[in-house]
Scaffold this active site. Structure first.
Site, PDB file in Angstrom:
ATOM      1  CB  SER A 175      -4.198   0.454   6.888  1.00 24.82           C
ATOM      2  OG  SER A 175      -4.106   0.812   8.249  1.00 24.82           O
ATOM      3  CB  THR A 176      -2.984   3.067   1.556  1.00 24.24           C
ATOM      4  OG1 THR A 176      -1.638   3.175   2.038  1.00 24.24           O
ATOM      5  CG2 THR A 176      -3.702   4.377   1.772  1.00 24.24           C
ATOM      6  CB  CYS A 177      -0.325  -1.399   3.305  1.00 22.15           C
ATOM      7  SG  CYS A 177      -0.765  -1.354   5.046  1.00 22.15           S
ATOM      8  CG  PHE A 178      -3.665  -4.229   5.430  1.00 26.41           C
ATOM      9  CD1 PHE A 178      -3.263  -5.509   5.092  1.00 26.41           C
ATOM     10  CD2 PHE A 178      -2.961  -3.533   6.398  1.00 26.41           C
ATOM     11  CE1 PHE A 178      -2.163  -6.077   5.719  1.00 26.41           C
ATOM     12  CE2 PHE A 178      -1.863  -4.102   7.020  1.00 26.41           C
ATOM     13  CZ  PHE A 178      -1.458  -5.381   6.688  1.00 26.41           C
ATOM     14  N   GLY A 215       0.807  -1.211   0.000  1.00 29.63           N
ATOM     15  CA  GLY A 215       0.000   0.000   0.000  1.00 29.63           C
ATOM     16  C   GLY A 215       0.836   1.255   0.000  1.00 29.63           C
TER      17      GLY A 215
END
Length: 1116
Positions: A1082-1085, A777
């Site tokens: 949480s852009t990674c998720f 992310g």
């Protein structure tokens, strides 16, 4: 007494009998003596004549053998010619010897020998040498003089002279001349010539000339004349093959060097060119006419005379009246009849070889253009002989250079020997060949098609609305378009009903075979041929109407059947289809949008839809039925022609739509079946994606692209497995220097590392590491941000187009240090985004996307068609030049482009020396294409090449070739459609007690749907996923899936979900009111962390504030 009387009687009878026998014997002896004397005298006369002839021959041979004695032969010829010019001096005239019955045969033998040695000398002389050029003219004059009686003064008027006596001693004992010969030659036994008998001599003297000419022909007179010039096929007049003939007289200059002035050198005083040029040509045709065009004389005349480069051009330019000699004997028809026979035509072509066969064909074509009535009557034979000649040349035309090929300016790489001496005359030969695709011959050949009228509708059909960027607000153009639509014909669709074995169909097919053969043979003037065939606006639509009528059900089924038949009839029908496709492709390529969409030249838009449907089905069947897999020769050429025309229409439709939605898809092709065949490495499935990927739905092609990327990752070991983990590259990026840090740390990475996993750690402005664990992310956020910065026009790496503000490389980007390396880095970042499926909001100009796909390398690519995507106003100005009715030179334009570069006016020459070359009506089309090419290619070619190089280091070119220009933009930037909230809601995962019926979740979806604008919804999506555009295949393919989690505490206190927190979230039980906290992500998720708000208004206010801040993980 009776006995004595009887005895005396018997004795008398015996004596009488003996006397009679003696007389008979004497007569027999006398007759035998006469016969013996006749034989002896005949032998002696023949021996004396042979000795005399041998003496003349040996003397001439000695003259030829001894260079010093060659002057004597020259003096002999000059003396003979001088004697023929004497006024009223019959005894001086050399030809007078022919009138002596004792010297006629000897004179004929002598003149034959002299003329033949003149011919042999012509083979040895070099016209570029001044002295030799004079001798050439002398010997040609000898040949002309004694093969044509028109210059003999002996036949001028009555009573020139009345008696010949003692002209010469008899060469053998005098014999009586039969009365018939006396009458024929005008002789009497006393040697007198009857007064007024001059004109009666003409038939006999003409017969003598014909006899001399026949003798020369038998010894190879035509072939001898072919080599008296360095150009082997151009020598009836030395230098005849050179260009630019003009009427005039012959100066005393070098023949070969100065024939460009249209004159022949030879003497110090000018000599009329008509004498040296036309007299030989006219006399050379006399034996052919006298022999009633026998094959024995027609063959050498065709091979050695009609193959002279541009002979007919020179005759028509210098002495057009002399062409009447050929026309009066209907020579064109005789040539057609002679050469239409396959054996004779092949013999002529093999004797001439390819280079000189073009010379013969050029002369015959020009003769045909001068005799249209003959062509109308002999069309079949004329077409047949031209096709045979082209087919002979085609056997030796090669597609590429090799040790066995030579370059030819018309044929291209040619495997026969090339006569480079023809280069000077190739311009004229090419002009002669242009008669084949000129309007007069096309009207004659296609008269059956052009004479038919297309049905018309009484009411005009309104023009289809067009996009604003392609409409020219010019009153004259709108008026013209309205006038053209005032009588609109019916739409042409396949109807069938015409028998393919009819004479009319066979004739049209043979003509199409001729032109298709010319396209594949005359490779270097192919565009000229196509331009000529598309000049008439009504030819192609009427040819399409003709194709629609073929067979019982229309064209498509018939041509599909022809693919599986190897008959001559099928080949001719397919050749007609090839010609139609090649011509239409060329036409659509050179027409601009106004001519295609508004004026609808040649074809209506509805017809283009019908034609494209026909082509789409035909090409698909050729591939799917396995015809293309092993295609060679004519079958491969057919596929290339039909496929090329199809793709030109498809690309035109991609730029500006004329076909309905889903028009290009094949309903009978199931994507699942195609993917199964690809998994099995079936050739036909691969060919579908290579040649016509548009028949597969776009969504399925994107899926296929993602599968290709996944397979490569697995192959390179870039995917997490139970036994191994991929190599990870870690980089640290300062937010204040994101571009500089990213460039320095990523540009040196290998291709494998760039395709692998890259983890990013951000450092804020205070030098502190930002919170968060990058599970792709953070890298997505970094990638999107760095791309956003490099494509900012303020950086001057890229510029925006006028109007729709789309991006393309800036022509002045060279002001940056190492700008090409920077463009390569940008290409790698863009390729990485596509490789990882990260959509980035970068709208590229259409012409730049075409270059990324490699379309600009196609021979059918038109820079002018793409120009509106760069500058629509500039495009309008250029196309107005194309339609300018006056003299374009009045505008004062040159082949150059002036540009303001950072305050300085810079002149760019479109061609070397372009700023001094004015734009005229003749070169204005070239000017338009040069200008468009300069603006879109030349100015930015280095920047474009660097960016494409970086992009292709990540993305293989064959992966993206299955996408069109708009589809590539969607692959890069995602779907342009608004966010589908129903699709997002359907594929959302909930945590922390949230569920689809939870009050906060219901409020959230209602706020997004009712209260947020489309831009705010895009900001919301970017807040959660770091990307503002939805995935191209929908949210079902978003990885990880879009998630929403109920949170009770701040991020730094959050330890994850517990049983208590889940229960409290599910039952809406709050520890304390979360009104003071903001939503986080949480852009990674792809995870939205949403507090359990008590009011909808609070949720709306906090969410709107959070998505507008953009401070990363530290927002809570």
């Amino acid at each position: 007494m009776f006995t004595v009387s009887q005895t005396s009687r018997a004795c008398f009878i015996d004596r009488a009998r003996q006397a009679r026998e003696e007389r008979l014997e004497q007569k027999e002896r006398e007759r035998s003596a006469v016969i013996i004397q006749a034989v002896v005298r005949s032998f002696l006369c023949r021996r004396r004549l042979h000795r005399d002839v041998s003496r003349v021959k040996s003397m001439t041979e000695e003259l030829l053998a001894d260079g010093r004695e060659a002057e004597r032969l020259e003096k002999l010829c000059r003396s003979i010619l001088s004697s023929m010019d004497a006024e009223n001096e019959p005894k001086v005239w050399y030809v007078s010897l022919a009138l002596s019955k004792d010297l006629t045969l000897l004179w004929i033998k002598q003149i034959k020998s002299i003329l033949w040695y003149c011919c042999e000398l012509l083979e040895q002389l070099k016209p570029e040498i001044l002295q030799d050029s004079k001798l050439i003219t002398l010997y040609l004059t000898m040949l002309v003089t004694f093969t044509d009686t028109s210059t003999w003064k002996i036949l001028r008027g009555k009573g020139v002279w009345t008696r010949f006596s003692n002209l010469s001693q008899p060469a053998f004992p005098q014999r009586e001349m039969p009365p018939a010969h006396e009458k024929h030659f005008g002789h009497t036994s006393s040697g007198r010539l009857r007064a007024g008998a001059c004109e009666s001599l003409r038939p006999a003297l003409n017969h003598i000339c014909a006899n001399i000419m026949g003798h020369l022909n038998q010894r190879g007179f035509y072939s001898v004349l072919q080599v008296c010039d360095p150009t082997p096929c151009a020598p009836v007049v030395p230098g005849l093959g050179t260009a630019d003939p003009r009427p005039g007289q012959i100066p005393a200059l070098s023949i070969h060097r100065h024939f460009n002035s249209g004159l022949l050198s030879g003497f110090a005083c000018p000599i009329p060119v008509s004498f040296v040029l036309t007299q030989p040509v006219c006399r050379l045709s006399s034996p052919v006419v006298a022999a009633q065009f026998s094959d024995n004389l027609m063959r050498p005349f065709v091979i050695h005379i009609m193959s002279v480069p541009a002979l007919v051009t020179h005759l028509s330019t210098m002495t057009p009246e002399r062409l009447s000699v050929l026309e009066s004997h209907d020579m064109l028809r005789k040539f057609i009849v002679f050469l239409r026979d396959r054996d004779r035509c092949r013999d002529a072509c093999e004797s001439l070889e390819g280079c000189h066969t073009l010379c013969l064909m050029g002369n015959i074509l020009q003769l045909g253009s001068l005799n249209p009535k003959v062509l109308e009557e002999e069309t079949d034979g004329f077409v047949s002989l031209l096709t045979q000649m082209l087919c002979y040349c085609q056997k030796y035309v090669s597609q590429k250079k090799s040790n066995l090929t030579h370059w030819h300016p018309v044929l291209g790489w040619f495997s026969q020997s090339v006569d480079y001496g023809l280069n000077e005359s190739m311009y004229l030969i090419t002009k002669q060949l242009q008669f084949l695709w000129g309007v007069p011959l096309i009207r004659i050949f296609f008269c059956d098609i052009l004479s038919k009228k297309l049905l018309e509708q009484p009411e005009p059909v309104p023009a289809q609305p067009s996009s604003p960027q392609n409409v020219l607000p010019v009153k004259s153009l709108l008026k013209r378009a309205f006038q053209k639509s005032a009588s609109v014909r019916n739409i042409l669709r396949p109807v069938g009903g015409r028998r393919v074995d009819s004479a009319e169909v066979q004739k049209v097919c043979s003509i199409c075979v001729l032109y298709q053969t010319s396209l594949t043979t005359l490779t270097q003037i192919r565009l000229q041929i196509l331009t000529g065939l598309t000049y008439l606006d009504d030819l192609l639509p009427k040819l399409w109407a003709f194709i629609c009528e073929l067979g019982p059900h229309g064209g498509l089924k018939l041509f599909l059947e022809c693919l599986n038949n190897d008959t001559g009839e099928s080949k001719q029908l397919l050749a007609m289809l090839m010609l139609f496709c090649d011509c239409c492709r060329h036409l659509i390529t050179i027409l601009d949008d106004i001519e295609v969409y508004e004026e609808q030249i040649s074809f209506k838009l509805e017809e283009l839809v019908t034609i494209s449907s026909f082509l789409n089905c035909f090409v698909f069947k050729m591939i799917w039925d396995g015809i293309v897999e092993n295609a060679k020769g004519e079958t491969l050429e057919l596929f290339q022609s039909v496929h090329g025309w199809l793709m030109v229409l498809y690309e035109r439709d991609c730029r500006r739509r004329f076909a309905p939605e889903d028009h290009w898809l094949r309903k009978d092709l199931k994507p699942g079946v195609l993917f199964q065949e690809l998994d099995k490495d079936r050739k036909r499935a691969q060919l579908i994606l290579q040649h016509i990927p548009h028949v597969v739905p776009h969504k399925n092609r994107v899926l296929l692209f993602r599968n290709m990327v996944t397979k490569e990752k697995e192959k390179l070991g870039l995917v997490e497995t139970s036994s191994a983990s991929p190599h990870v590259t870690h980089i640290t990026i300062r937010r204040s220097r994101m571009l500089e840090d990213g460039y320095e740390q990523l540009r040196q990475l290998s291709q494998h590392a760039m395709k692998g996993v890259i983890r990013v750690k951000f450092v804020n402005d205070l030098g502190v590491d930002e919170a968060g664990i990058d599970q792709d992310g953070v890298f997505k956020e970094f990638l999107e941000e760095i791309i956003k910065r490099v494509f900012d026009p303020a950086l001057n790496l890229f510029k925006t187009t006028s109007g729709d503000e789309r991006l393309y490389p800036s022509p002045t980007s060279y002001i940056h240090e190492n700008y090409l390396q920077l463009f390569e880095f940008v290409g790698k970042m863009l390729g990485k985004a596509v490789y990882e499926g990260i959509v980035v909001d970068v709208p590229f100009a259409s012409f730049f996307l075409s270059q990324m796909l490699g379309h600009h390398h196609s021979i059918f690519y038109s820079s002018v068609d793409e120009l509106p995507s760069l500058d629509s106003e500039f495009y309008k100005n250029l196309t107005s030049i194309k339609r300018y009715d006056g003299d374009i030179a009045d505008l004062g334009l040159t082949l150059s482009y002036d540009e303001d570069v950072m305050g300085q006016l810079v002149c760019h020459e479109l061609v070397p020396g372009g700023k001094t070359i004015p734009v005229t009506n003749e070169n204005k089309i070239s000017y338009i294409h040069l200008m468009a090419h300069f603006r879109m290619h030349t100015q930015i070619k280095n920047q474009t090449a660097a960016l494409i190089s970086g992009f292709r280091s990540i993305i293989k070119p064959e992966w993206i070739r299955m996408f069109s220009t708009p589809e590539l933009q969607r692959l890069i930037s995602g779907d342009n459609a608004e966010i589908d909230l129903e699709d997002l809601k359907k594929h959302t995962v909930y945590y922390g007690g949230f569920h689809g019926s939870h009050r906060v979740i219901i409020w959230l979806w209602d706020i997004l749907a009712s209260d947020f604008t489309p831009d705010e919804r895009a900001m919301f999506l970017k807040f959660v996923t770091s990307c503002s555009r939805p995935p191209l295949l929908g949210f079902a393919y978003l990885k990880p899936p879009f998630s929403i989690r109920c949170v009770e505490v701040s991020d730094d206190q959050d330890t994850g979900d517990t049983l208590g927190s889940v229960l409290r979230g599910f039952f809406t039980i709050r520890k304390r009111e979360p009104g003071g906290r903001l939503p986080t992500s949480s852009t990674c998720f792809n995870l939205l962390k949403l507090p359990n708000y008590s009011k909808k208004s609070v949720l709306r206010e906090k969410l709107r504030y959070a998505i507008s801040m953009n401070t990363g993980f530290e927002l809570s």
